[in-house]
Design a protein around this motif. Structure first.
Motif, PDB file in Angstrom:
ATOM      1  N   PHE A  58     -24.937 -23.878  17.767  1.00  0.00           N
ATOM      2  CA  PHE A  58     -24.071 -23.977  18.955  1.00  0.00           C
ATOM      3  C   PHE A  58     -24.042 -22.471  19.502  1.00  0.00           C
ATOM      4  N   SER A  82     -22.623 -28.920  21.092  1.00  0.00           N
ATOM      5  CA  SER A  82     -21.556 -28.969  20.160  1.00  0.00           C
ATOM      6  C   SER A  82     -21.243 -30.245  19.446  1.00  0.00           C
ATOM      7  N   TYR A 129     -17.548 -25.805  13.052  1.00  0.00           N
ATOM      8  CA  TYR A 129     -17.687 -25.424  14.612  1.00  0.00           C
ATOM      9  C   TYR A 129     -16.406 -24.726  14.957  1.00  0.00           C
TER      10      TYR A 129
END
Lengths: 568, 196
Positions: free
Chosen positions: A360, A383, B174
């Motif tokens: 990402f 993402s 993430y």
């Protein structure tokens, strides 16, 4: 604009604002009509919630970078949900459904309505066409070069910086026997960084004395990885790092003092009359306000269709313009597949000096391998939600758990569910995904047509039919194998092949082909004063490269030719 | 209808441990609601003065149960006597693997399309489009920030607000919305080099 504009441009996506800026600089008055919302304009403070305080905007002082940043939240569901995201093919008001396209298959068609159009979510990849593909066109590659150069300087375009995922990709490509292609005009296979319409990283990016917050308000890419969510980082709207037309050509067009943009305006019909010489000519358009449903007729000397590869032919067909068997026909798609390699920490440590790839980070797509005759391979690092959906949730192969991969090349293939999905996503930070994108062959049977049964508020809805040719299928297979080899050579311990359905649409092209529907100046053969300035005018799929730069180069050329024909 | 979509997400996405599923106590973090919302926010058409939304969730639930029944009748799937998701139809009586088999059969049109409800009856394109979308919606709902809209997640998009950091983002590493990263490793090539 109180008097009729000289030119009406339909669509403010990749092509329309280019035509507007070029004509505006020549003193020609242009009105650009756009179906979707406008982000980053003070006249529409809450563009998804109400219709704003005016209908159009032509003052560059209306543009506001901080508003743009507030509206583009960089959250993937908020921005990219194809049904209700801010970047969707639909009205500004997200309580409403998207505008329907009937695609009778497993399908996902990425297009975005709004000022900036699909450049709002594009990765800003701006390669030139392969010269060998333009050889088939009725115009020469040489003729396009000055226009390519002009667009490259205006956006501007620069080669992508290297981050971990690109470093890993170049390493694998080199080991797979490819060398770097140090050119903009690609005639042989090789890898190179993507020429991207993204400002180079700020010189202080690696300097810890500058906070990321500070850097995000300075000029240059911060490697945030939010290309697909619009990327609102920069000191002002027109200096945002990712060069969607909404931050590049739109402000430049407004600065000419001759261009006005009107969002929330769907064109439902091109109006025509017969000239004294008996030729059909465009005289204006019929529009519908997407908030109020009010309709109007607007007049101009010239009309330019830049509504995209689906809507431009739909508009032609809904306008009862003269019959042409090629309107909507010859649709090409960047028929593609994806392979995802997973790496162990030791391998990554050896190659990158770090234990993860973190896909990402950086330009969402920063590296490419061009392969004239087949197409291209690109890095992609989205993402988690978008990655999971596209890599493991969308396949023509079926479910890995029912069939296995049925090949030695791939450890897994198709849809993943339950624990195998969980495992694949757990490895996310140690993956590299490559897209294998085909030079799709033009086929008459691939088409956009009107659905005979279904109508929305703008007329008959488009129906999209697409089945790749045998040659395109073979090319995709070859490219997917090359991409897999690159991953293996780089040291991937596991490779998953998505086997995407053919009706996954990006980079649609050639539904109003030059030489068939429009002439070499992009004016319609059968309707004078009517031009096309989007991907639909392309003769073919450019050999595989991403089409936006070519559309923008062609739009620059079209503006010049149009001006000299009708405004001198 | 709710139960059928719970059975669907249960087959598709990993189950969240109960201690992490709070504050909503749903092992799919409520993603079945995202599917229902998405199916009912997909298509609208104009008929005379009326602009209609075509709700797809209810007929889709019937389609899943109808296909499951066909597989059971043809001995391609085995039904548990008890319903695994209270209130559900035949689809909720199947094992996870058989639910996936049912979806595969629908996607491949290996079922009798005549017995499906409108708008799916004898409409292969629509069956393929929706069956495929179920998988995409599940994965996008689950791995995007949608569950973290918490108590506002089923509101119209502009009325939602993030209530916590998405659990799945944490799981996959993430970091979420980022201002940028210091991972610049130089340029392999510059425009100045190719223009000389």
């Amino acid at each position: 604009m109180k008097t009729d504009p000289d030119v009406i441009v339909i669509g403010a996506g990749g092509g329309g604002p280019v035509v507007a800026k070029e004509l505006g600089e020549l003193g020609i008055r242009v009105l650009v009509l756009e179906a979707g919302p406008w982000y980053g304009n003070k006249k529409w403070h809450e563009p998804n919630e109400n219709r704003g305080i005016t209908k159009e905007s032509s003052n560059p002082g209306d543009l506001d970078g901080s508003l743009y940043r507030q509206q583009l939240t960089r959250l993937e569901n908020d921005m990219n949900d194809p049904l209700s995201g801010k970047f969707r093919w639909g009205a500004a008001d997200r309580r409403r459904t998207p505008w329907y396209r009937n695609i009778p298959d497993r399908a996902l068609l990425w297009q975005s309505a709004g000022i900036g159009g699909s450049t709002m979510h594009y990765y800003a990849n701006s390669p030139r066409a392969f010269p060998e593909a333009i050889e088939e066109w009725p115009i020469d590659y040489e003729e396009l070069i000055p226009y390519y150069e002009k667009v490259e300087a205006t956006l501007p375009v620069e080669f992508a910086p290297t981050v971990s995922k690109e470093a890993l990709f170049y390493y694998g490509a080199e080991k797979a026997g490819f060398s770097m292609n140090q050119t903009l005009n690609v005639t042989s296979s090789g890898y190179r960084p993507q020429p991207n319409a993204i400002l180079p990283p700020n010189e202080h990016l690696m300097d810890p004395n500058y906070s990321m917050e500070e850097l995000s308000h300075m000029e240059g890419c911060t490697l945030s990885g939010h290309c697909g969510q619009g990327c609102p980082y920069g000191p002002s709207l027109e200096k945002m790092a990712k060069r969607s037309t909404t931050v590049s050509y739109v402000p430049l067009a407004m600065k000419t003092g001759n261009v006005s943009f009107r969002p929330n305006t769907f064109v439902t019909k091109v109006l025509t009359e017969y000239s004294a010489s008996g030729k059909r000519e465009a005289t204006g358009v019929q529009i519908r306000d997407t908030w109020t449903g009010e309709t109007e007729e607007l007049r101009a000397t010239v009309v330019v269709m830049a509504a995209g590869c689906v809507e431009t032919p739909r508009l032609w067909l809904n306008s009862d313009l003269p019959y042409n068997p090629w309107v909507g026909r010859g649709l090409t798609n960047h028929y593609m597949d994806m392979v995802t390699g997973t790496f162990d920490e030791e391998t990554l440590m050896e190659i990158l000096g770090s234990r993860s790839v973190n896909p990402f980070i950086g330009h969402t797509s920063g590296g490419r391998l061009d392969y004239p005759g087949l197409g291209m391979i690109e890095t992609i690092g989205e993402s988690p939600g978008l990655s999971a959906q596209l890599l493991f949730g969308f396949s023509q192969y079926g479910y890995n758990s029912l069939h296995g991969s049925a090949s030695d090349m791939w450890d897994q293939r198709g849809r993943l569910v339950g624990s195998e999905l969980e495992k694949a996503m757990e490895d996310y930070s140690r993956t590299l995904t490559l897209s294998a994108i085909t030079d799709d062959e033009v086929q008459f049977h691939n088409r956009v047509e009107l659905d005979p049964h279904i109508t929305d508020e703008h007329g008959k809805v488009p129906c999209v039919h697409y089945e790749p040719s045998k040659k395109s299928k073979k090319r995709r297979e070859q490219l997917t194998k090359i991409a897999t080899d690159i991953l293996r050579q780089a040291g991937a311990t596991k490779v998953h092949r998505t086997d995407l359905p053919s009706n996954y649409f990006i980079h649609l092209q050639s539904t109003m082909r030059m030489g068939y529907v429009v002439d070499t100046t992009c004016e319609a053969y059968q309707v004078e004063r009517l031009y096309v300035a989007d991907n639909s005018a392309d003769y073919n799929a450019l050999g595989g490269p991403n089409p936006t730069l070519t559309t923008q180069a062609l739009a620059t050329r079209t503006a010049e030719l149009l001006a000299s024909k009708y405004f001198t | 209808m709710q139960a059928t979509f719970q059975a669907l997400t249960d087959a598709f996405v990993p189950s969240v441990q109960p201690e992490y599923a709070s504050p909503f106590h749903e092992t799919d973090m409520g993603v079945h609601n995202y599917i229902i919302l998405s199916l009912n926010h997909n298509i609208s058409i104009q008929q005379q003065l009326n602009h209609h939304i075509v709700p797809l969730a209810y007929p889709t639930a019937i389609m899943l149960n109808s296909a499951a029944t066909q597989l059971v009748n043809h001995h391609q799937a085995q039904a548990f006597p008890q319903c695994l998701f209270p209130g559900g139809g035949m689809f909720s009586h199947l094992s996870r693997k058989d639910r996936i088999r049912t979806l595969a059969a629908l996607g491949n049109l290996d079922i009798d399309l005549y017995v499906l409800p409108s708008p799916f009856q004898n409409n292969a394109g629509m069956v393929k489009y929706v069956t495929d979308a179920l998988s995409r919606f599940s994965l996008f709902g689950y791995y995007s920030e949608w569950p973290a809209y918490g108590s506002t997640r089923v509101l119209p998009p502009d009325d939602r607000c993030l209530e916590f950091f998405p659990l799945t983002w944490q799981q996959v590493g993430y970091p979420g919305v980022s201002l940028g990263y210091r991972d610049f490793r130089g340029f392999l090539l510059t425009m100045a080099e190719v223009k000389t």
